[in-house]
Design an enzyme around this catalytic site. Structure first.
Site, PDB file in Angstrom:
ATOM      1  N   ASP A 254       0.783  -1.090  -0.058  1.00 18.75           N
ATOM      2  CA  ASP A 254       0.010  -0.125  -0.077  1.00 18.75           C
ATOM      3  C   ASP A 254       0.698   1.154  -0.296  1.00 18.75           C
ATOM      4  O   ASP A 254       1.881   1.483   0.880  1.00 18.75           O
ATOM      5  CB  ASP A 254      -0.892   0.004   1.369  1.00 18.75           C
ATOM      6  CG  ASP A 254      -1.965  -1.091   1.127  1.00 18.75           C
ATOM      7  OD1 ASP A 254      -2.496  -1.456   0.046  1.00 18.75           O
ATOM      8  OD2 ASP A 254      -2.439  -1.182   2.327  1.00 18.75           O
TER       9      ASP A 254
ATOM     10  N   GLY B  79     -12.280  -1.012   7.276  1.00 23.83           N
ATOM     11  CA  GLY B  79     -13.328  -1.987   6.896  1.00 23.83           C
ATOM     12  C   GLY B  79     -12.548  -3.511   7.024  1.00 23.83           C
ATOM     13  O   GLY B  79     -13.285  -4.485   7.371  1.00 23.83           O
ATOM     14  N   ASP B  80     -11.473  -3.616   6.543  1.00 26.85           N
ATOM     15  CA  ASP B  80     -10.774  -5.106   6.905  1.00 26.85           C
ATOM     16  C   ASP B  80     -10.637  -5.289   8.166  1.00 26.85           C
ATOM     17  O   ASP B  80     -10.745  -6.643   8.605  1.00 26.85           O
ATOM     18  CB  ASP B  80      -9.067  -4.990   6.092  1.00 26.85           C
ATOM     19  CG  ASP B  80      -9.345  -4.758   4.596  1.00 26.85           C
ATOM     20  OD1 ASP B  80     -10.337  -4.833   4.107  1.00 26.85           O
ATOM     21  OD2 ASP B  80      -8.289  -4.213   4.098  1.00 26.85           O
TER      22      ASP B  80
END
Length: 334
Positions: free
Chosen positions: A12, A253-254
């Site tokens: 990322d 969210g993960d």
């Protein structure tokens, strides 16, 4: 039996723009949009949805199997995973390819603009659960991945009778209505945020009530409004956890999913599992990077009580972690 998470393992690149995207978007010029934002910071982090979910599950002592494809540059990431106790035995390294990469910029309102480079993830469709000896998995999470692989895994789970959690998320844009109609029915769990839910309904032509009949549980995150879980005929409303200091929305969210699955594996109720998930999402929001958050059992239980009230069943959530720490200390003792 193993809890398997399929999906992306990626690098990322997280950037921050100290303004608001909406102030620079002209609605009447969207057909010729051309924008550039000057980021004031950038960090390279280890991420990917499958790895992020597994990381948060591991904080509770769970031991999920990550099933993913990565590239020739995965070496340092593999070492980090092994140092943090994450399994890498079903992560397949593809020669002459680069690991998938996620480039995202967040503005001061936590809105995001992102581009994802698929890299070695595009080869995931070449591998099956059965070919990796995962045909008797307890549950399979199908998170964002190569779209062909996601459709293959959903079909394979139905054929093998494996319960699966379908989390199309970012790949809803790539999946057609026909593909969603093909892959959603039969899922034990369907996970999405509010906007993704609207996209699913629009692409499939289903109503919300019709969608609910296709899966056992529909989990929808609502940002600051918390989340909503539809379980058969019931609806569980989950409030958001209070934030100490929001830093970066990437990976929240993960983390929510990791907390949810860890709680369900521990046999906790949907109400408690949803609140555990909400608190995990808050931890991730308070850190820059998708796997930078940590907590001890005592810290987590205290903060859960501060947000939602005391919950005695949380001891079951950390049972495996405490057993692992105890075994390590016994082995390490002189």
């Amino acid at each position: 039996m193993s809890f398997v998470i399929t999906g992306s393992v990626a690098y990322d690149y997280l950037m921050f723009y100290p303004g608001r995207y909406r102030e620079h978007i002209l609605p009447d010029q969207l057909d010729k949009i051309s924008l550039s934002f000057l980021a004031e910071s950038m960090r390279k982090e280890r991420g990917g949805v499958a790895a992020n979910i597994a990381y948060t599950m591991k904080l509770f002592g769970a031991d999920p199997v990550i099933f993913a494809t990565v590239g020739q540059d995965f070496g340092d990431y593999r070492r980090w995973m092994e140092e943090n106790g994450l399994r890498t035995d079903h992560i397949v390294e593809i020669p002459n390819e680069f690991t998938a990469s996620f480039f995202v910029g967040s503005d001061q309102d936590h809105n995001q603009i992102a581009i994802f480079y698929t890299g070695a993830m595009a080869r995931a469709r070449e591998f099956s659960l059965a070919s990796r000896g995962l045909h008797n998995a307890q549950t399979v999470v199908i998170s964002p991945n190569d779209p062909g692989a996601m459709l293959r895994y959903a079909q394979e789970c139905r054929q093998l009778g494996i319960p699966y959690a379908y989390d199309p998320s970012q790949q809803i844009a790539r999946l057609s209505g026909e593909e969603l109609v093909e892959s959603i029915p039969g899922a034990t769990y369907l996970l999405c945020n509010e906007y993704e839910l609207a996209m699913i309904l629009n692409k499939t032509g289903w109503t919300l009530d019709e969608l609910r009949t296709k899966v056992k549980a529909l989990v929808t995150t609502l940002g600051k409004e918390g989340s909503r879980i539809y379980v058969e005929s019931d609806e569980v409303r989950v409030p958001a956890a209070r934030l100490e200091q929001p830093v970066d929305p990437t990976g929240a969210g993960d983390a929510y999913r990791g907390g949810l699955f860890a709680a369900l594996l521990a046999g906790l109720s949907w109400e408690v599992a949803g609140r555990v998930a909400a608190l995990c999402g808050a931890y991730a929001l308070e850190h820059r990077g998708t796997t930078a958050h940590r907590f001890t059992p005592e810290e987590f239980i205290r903060r859960y009580a501060e947000n939602f009230g005391p919950e005695p069943t949380l001891d079951r959530l950390f049972a495996n972690r405490r057993e692992a720490v105890g075994a390590f200390q016994a082995t390490d003792a002189p």
